[in-house]
Design a protein around this motif. Structure first.
Motif, PDB file in Angstrom:
ATOM      1  N   ILE A 284       0.921  -1.179   0.079  1.00 57.69           N
ATOM      2  CA  ILE A 284       0.086  -0.077   0.041  1.00 57.69           C
ATOM      3  C   ILE A 284       0.885   1.303  -0.148  1.00 57.69           C
ATOM      4  CG2 ILE A 284      -0.082   0.020   2.665  1.00 57.69           C
ATOM      5  CD1 ILE A 284      -2.782   1.000  -0.100  1.00 57.69           C
ATOM      6  N   LYS A 285       2.162   1.085   0.518  1.00 53.50           N
ATOM      7  CA  LYS A 285       2.815   2.450   0.507  1.00 53.50           C
ATOM      8  C   LYS A 285       3.318   2.919  -0.785  1.00 53.50           C
ATOM      9  CE  LYS A 285       5.110   1.034   5.026  1.00 53.50           C
ATOM     10  NZ  LYS A 285       6.410   1.109   5.551  1.00 53.50           N
ATOM     11  N   ILE A 286       3.295   2.008  -1.808  1.00 51.21           N
ATOM     12  CA  ILE A 286       3.411   2.459  -3.229  1.00 51.21           C
ATOM     13  C   ILE A 286       2.434   3.216  -3.739  1.00 51.21           C
ATOM     14  CG2 ILE A 286       3.677   1.280  -5.497  1.00 51.21           C
ATOM     15  CD1 ILE A 286       5.036  -1.096  -4.560  1.00 51.21           C
ATOM     16  N   VAL A 287       1.111   2.753  -3.405  1.00 51.26           N
ATOM     17  CA  VAL A 287       0.002   3.582  -3.888  1.00 51.26           C
ATOM     18  C   VAL A 287       0.007   5.245  -3.164  1.00 51.26           C
ATOM     19  CG1 VAL A 287      -2.482   3.945  -3.682  1.00 51.26           C
ATOM     20  CG2 VAL A 287      -1.578   1.606  -4.207  1.00 51.26           C
ATOM     21  N   ASP A 288       0.632   4.941  -1.873  1.00 44.32           N
ATOM     22  CA  ASP A 288       0.656   6.298  -1.353  1.00 44.32           C
ATOM     23  C   ASP A 288       1.632   7.196  -1.838  1.00 44.32           C
ATOM     24  OD1 ASP A 288      -1.439   5.506   0.477  1.00 44.32           O
ATOM     25  OD2 ASP A 288       0.232   4.841   1.947  1.00 44.32           O
ATOM     26  N   ASN A 289       2.646   6.479  -2.536  1.00 42.28           N
ATOM     27  CA  ASN A 289       3.557   7.416  -3.257  1.00 42.28           C
ATOM     28  C   ASN A 289       3.143   8.028  -4.400  1.00 42.28           C
ATOM     29  OD1 ASN A 289       5.849   7.022  -1.531  1.00 42.28           O
ATOM     30  ND2 ASN A 289       6.717   5.129  -2.633  1.00 42.28           N
ATOM     31  N   ILE A 290       1.982   7.844  -4.866  1.00 39.37           N
ATOM     32  CA  ILE A 290       1.329   8.392  -6.044  1.00 39.37           C
ATOM     33  C   ILE A 290       0.333   9.597  -5.399  1.00 39.37           C
ATOM     34  CG2 ILE A 290       0.030   7.919  -8.254  1.00 39.37           C
ATOM     35  CD1 ILE A 290       0.614   5.002  -7.817  1.00 39.37           C
ATOM     36  N   ASN A 291       0.646  10.582  -5.637  1.00 42.78           N
ATOM     37  CA  ASN A 291      -0.215  11.900  -5.176  1.00 42.78           C
ATOM     38  C   ASN A 291      -1.476  11.850  -6.110  1.00 42.78           C
ATOM     39  OD1 ASN A 291       0.350  13.580  -7.779  1.00 42.78           O
ATOM     40  ND2 ASN A 291       1.929  14.288  -6.582  1.00 42.78           N
ATOM     41  N   LEU A 292      -2.518  12.403  -5.280  1.00 39.69           N
ATOM     42  CA  LEU A 292      -3.909  12.448  -6.046  1.00 39.69           C
ATOM     43  C   LEU A 292      -3.884  13.143  -7.423  1.00 39.69           C
ATOM     44  CD1 LEU A 292      -5.871  13.291  -2.980  1.00 39.69           C
ATOM     45  CD2 LEU A 292      -5.196  11.170  -3.891  1.00 39.69           C
TER      46      LEU A 292
END
Length: 366
Positions: A284-292
């Protein structure tokens, strides 16, 4: 049509409520039961309320269906260029709600943005595209076309001057957002017959393709060595933003030129995001690295690519959209929360512009 938007907003807020219970707003329907259109509207209204103040009364601008007379819009734009997307989002709200008479307000926006041109405020092609292209397509006038063409001409001249004073590679790499201008540049050439606009887009995109992507070992290693969790963890927030710009810009140029290399790179980038958002095994940390903002650009790109390449991209597009909406609904009006770790705001009018654009695409398809 008196106070049409004000009445609409009051009705909508009463029926649907807002998500922020701390401010005493009602929440009649749970988010899961709302349409995505209503959910993005709620988040948008909350954002406008959170950033509005006596100095910048954007909430009153919405109620009046026009730019506020008591708001020095151009002065505020100097301090916060993101406000240039504010008129564009108002236009989108009315397209989605099928309200009549909004085209009467377009000249007011035109005059305000023209002031920005005359005051040498930096306005790029993406700003011009968001503010004026939809307005022109809805109500084509020579006045709007002149604003588009003159604005793009000034923009190109400024970029070319920068290239003289700064090393071309440095100047262009630092302007990756130019990839977002391909659509408006080809539009201007088609309308005027002047090739300078499309040539500008082709030259910049070709440079980005070679220097910013093909020579980027970190990004290319992910796409050439297999999309594994280990490779994905090497990517930083700015890498995902670069890929988001790339997939949008390269696909626009592919549609205009038919160059297959651009489509292939778009497909490779799409598979990266497909893997991230469709795999339960990805950290999930990979997803969090992609800003909105990056996610919002990818949403639109995958929606378009689904029609040319793989229908599964449409499912991923909706998956990412749902993720963005949930993130927005979890935000609090706290400056430390509203800004992401990479310094880019989680919420912005630019972000909402692309989310509303996605809703418009879906509405046009239905």
């Amino acid at each position: 049509m008196k106070n049409i938007v004000y009445a609409f907003f009051l009705t909508l807020l009463f029926l649907l409520g807002c998500n922020n219970t701390e401010k005493g707003n009602l929440s009649i329907l749970p988010n899961a039961l709302k349409s995505t259109e209503n959910r993005v509207f709620d988040s948008y209204f909350n954002y406008v309320e959170n950033i509005s103040s006596a100095d910048i009364p954007l909430n009153k601008c919405i109620q009046r269906n026009k730019l506020c007379e008591d708001l020095d819009f151009i002065k505020k734009v100097v301090d916060n260029p993101d406000l240039l997307y504010f008129p564009a989002t108002l236009w989108q709200l009315n397209i989605l709600r099928r309200k009549k008479g909004w085209e009467q307000q377009v000249p007011d926006f035109t005059k305000e943005i023209q002031k920005a041109f005359s005051n040498n405020i930096i306005i790029n092609g993406e700003h011009i595209q968001s503010i004026f292209l939809s307005a022109y397509e809805y109500n084509p006038t020579m006045e709007l076309l002149d604003v588009i063409v003159n604005g793009l001409s000034n923009h190109i001249s400024r970029i070319e001057r920068d290239k003289i004073n700064i090393d071309k590679e440095v100047a262009t790499i630092n302007n990756l957002d130019l990839l977002m201008e391909n659509k408006i540049m080809f539009f201007a050439t088609k309308k005027t017959g002047d090739p300078v606009f499309q040539n500008f887009a082709i030259e910049n995109t070709s440079f980005f393709y070679e220097e910013a992507f093909k020579n980027d070992l970190r990004i290319m290693s992910v796409m050439s060595n297999g999309i594994s969790e280990g490779n994905l963890k090497l990517l930083r927030t700015e890498d995902f933003y670069k890929m988001a710009l790339g997939i949008r810009g390269f696909y626009e140029l592919y549609k205009e030129t038919g160059i297959e290399d651009y489509l292939k790179l778009c497909e490779d980038i799409a598979m990266v995001f497909n893997s991230i958002f469709n795999s339960s095994e990805v950290d999930i940390k990979i997803v969090d690295n992609i800003n909105l903002l990056s996610q919002s650009l990818v949403i639109l790109a995958l929606y378009d690519l689904s029609k040319s390449l793989d229908n599964s991209f449409l499912e991923t597009s909706e998956e990412i959209y749902q993720n963005v909406l949930m993130k927005l609904e979890s935000l609090y009006p706290d400056i430390e929360v509203l800004n992401s770790e990479d310094g880019m705001p989680n919420e912005s009018f630019r972000l909402f512009y692309y989310l509303l654009e996605y809703e418009i695409r879906k509405q046009n398809e239905s």
